[in-house]
Design a protein around this motif. Structure first.
Motif: not given
Length: 478
Positions: A213-220, A289-293, A309-315
């Motif tokens: 979770t946390t490193p992939f949030l850093g990645l995002m 999501f708001l960054t993606l807009t 987008l799909v990654g954040i959705t599944f998060y």
């Protein structure tokens, strides 16, 4: 090579990207195999290739082989850019890469042989545990050495999320794996009974938190704004997301032990903190999501952005479903059923997998200083992987709820309506077949990406040699 071109060490990033591809193939191939073993028992080939031997091989290769390779690749890449300085020690980085891959190779040998501590996500025996501690300490020294020698004064939030992982993982790993060796291939935990279970799931749940979770949030937080060339929607929200997430997550482990001999107050504490996780998790999801807009038009054609987008959705989905499953009444239906398998893979295939693929598609052209070989293949990968995830998760939702309901069903006399376990297993076979097909589609997507990556590297003319780093330097200055 000029000093300008030597600004960053991207050779180590290449090494971990290649590791991710190798261990990705291994882990997902084994994953598809064991999925079909649940439908066709004859695929269990004893003694080394049974479900019981291959399942820990799959989880270790997927989490600590594939996902951790992505984490280290992006960790090395981002810290150099965000600190505007080369990694502190190239030699330590290379030693880390070598010892890391050695530990995964040894895990791939010992687990099918049945050499295991039998602890979830911590199956490896004590010599391998020591090896892991050694290379992780080497990495931490190198990473923090880079931060301490940085030229950029401010630390961007992506580094905060990575640091949370580097600080917490060793504590979790060492405490949970404390054991008494009785030989070179066998040891026993220093804990026993309910204490062992409590420590194990404090570790197990937070391995999900601080590895997946946390490193992939850093990645995002780094690659999403870089890819769309727009700032993160809210830096303030990212800070709130960080501090609230790491504080709450660490206390949620006892929800894995509901209806166990663990004290009721501790079970309730785990449940309450799990429900509280909804807030910071969805705060981070909304920030993404708001960054993606800001790049709505680009999503239509850009496979990397679609995967994010799909990654954040599944998060968002996984961090809703997890707290839901931590509620006692829901856990009573879903725990130990296929629903849990669906939940775990919603997070791993949807969140971790898609964000990993996005990172690979972002990094490979830049690290090898070329263009992606085929955007069409990347889009094919996106669609086949997304379809595979949906088949997998929906089939497991249906299978899990069916399984839990059949376990609990009673007849008019109060006796179990389905006392024969084999009858329940036969009922679940069609859903588990769809699970295997879904996993197979996801694996096809992975193979497509690897072909795309190999062709991309070949077109660069650089292969695996050191590259012209001016592209990366310009990005850091942007």
């Amino acid at each position: 090579m000029s000093s300008f071109e030597q600004k960053y060490n991207d050779g180590i990033v290449k090494g971990f990207l290649i590791s991710a591809l190798v261990w990705g193939i291994a882990s997902m191939l084994v994953g598809v195999w064991i999925a079909f073993q649940m439908v066709y028992p004859e695929l269990n080939i004893g003694p080394y290739f049974t479900f019981g031997r291959l399942r820990p091989l799959h989880t270790n290769a997927a989490i600590f082989g594939f996902a951790l390779s992505i984490i280290f690749a992006t960790g090395y890449h981002t810290v150099q850019r965000l600190c505007r300085v080369r990694i502190w020690s190239d030699k330590l980085a290379n030693l880390h890469l070598a010892l890391y891959n050695l530990s995964i190779i040894l895990a791939a040998i010992t687990l099918p042989l049945g050499l295991s501590q039998s602890k979830e996500y911590a199956e490896l025996e004590w010599p391998l545990d020591l090896l892991i501690v050694i290379w992780f300490v080497i990495f931490i020294v190198n990473y923090f050495g880079t931060i301490f020698t940085r030229e950029e004064k401010q630390l961007y939030v992506a580094i905060w999320f990575y640091i949370a992982s580097w600080v917490t993982i060793p504590i979790l790993f060492i405490v949970n794996n404390l054991s008494i060796p009785v030989s070179w291939i066998k040891s026993y935990s220093v804990y026993a009974g309910v204490y062992d279970a409590n420590i194990q799931w404090w570790y197990g749940h937070n391995a999900v938190a601080f590895v997946l979770t946390t490193p992939f949030l850093g990645l995002m937080y780094y690659y999403l704004p870089k890819h769309i060339k727009q700032p993160i929607y809210s830096h303030r929200l990212s800070i709130i997301h960080f501090w609230s997430l790491i504080f709450i997550y660490i206390w949620a482990g006892p929800h894995h032990l509901l209806y166990s001999p663990l004290p009721d107050w501790l079970q309730t504490t785990g449940m309450v903190f799990s429900i509280m996780l909804w807030m910071p998790s969805w705060g981070g999801m909304l920030n993404g999501f708001l960054t993606l807009t800001q790049a709505k038009e680009k999503i239509k054609t850009d496979a990397t952005l679609k995967m994010i987008l799909v990654g954040i959705t599944f998060y968002g989905m996984s961090t809703f479903e997890g707290p839901l499953l931590s509620i006692r009444s829901v856990s009573g239906l879903g725990h130990n059923t296929d629903w849990i398998i669906g939940h775990v893979h919603g997070g791993t295939l949807g969140w971790v997998g898609m964000m990993s693929f996005a990172a690979i598609y972002y990094l490979v052209p830049r690290i090898w200083n070329t263009n992606l070989y085929s955007e069409k293949l990347a889009n094919f990968h996106f669609w086949v992987a997304t379809l595979g995830i949906l088949l997998y998760i929906v089939s497991m939702w249906v299978s899990g709820i069916t399984e839990g309901s059949m376990w609990r069903a009673i007849d008019s006399t109060g006796a179990l309506k389905y006392p024969n376990w084999v009858q329940i297993t036969e009922t679940l076979k069609p859903y588990r077949l769809f699970r295997g097909i879904g996993g197979g589609l996801y694996f096809i997507g992975l193979l497509t990406m690897i072909y795309n990556v190999i062709r991309t590297i070949r077109t660069s003319g650089n292969g695996f040699k050191e590259i012209d780093l001016r592209v990366g330097l310009k990005e850091a200055k942007a």
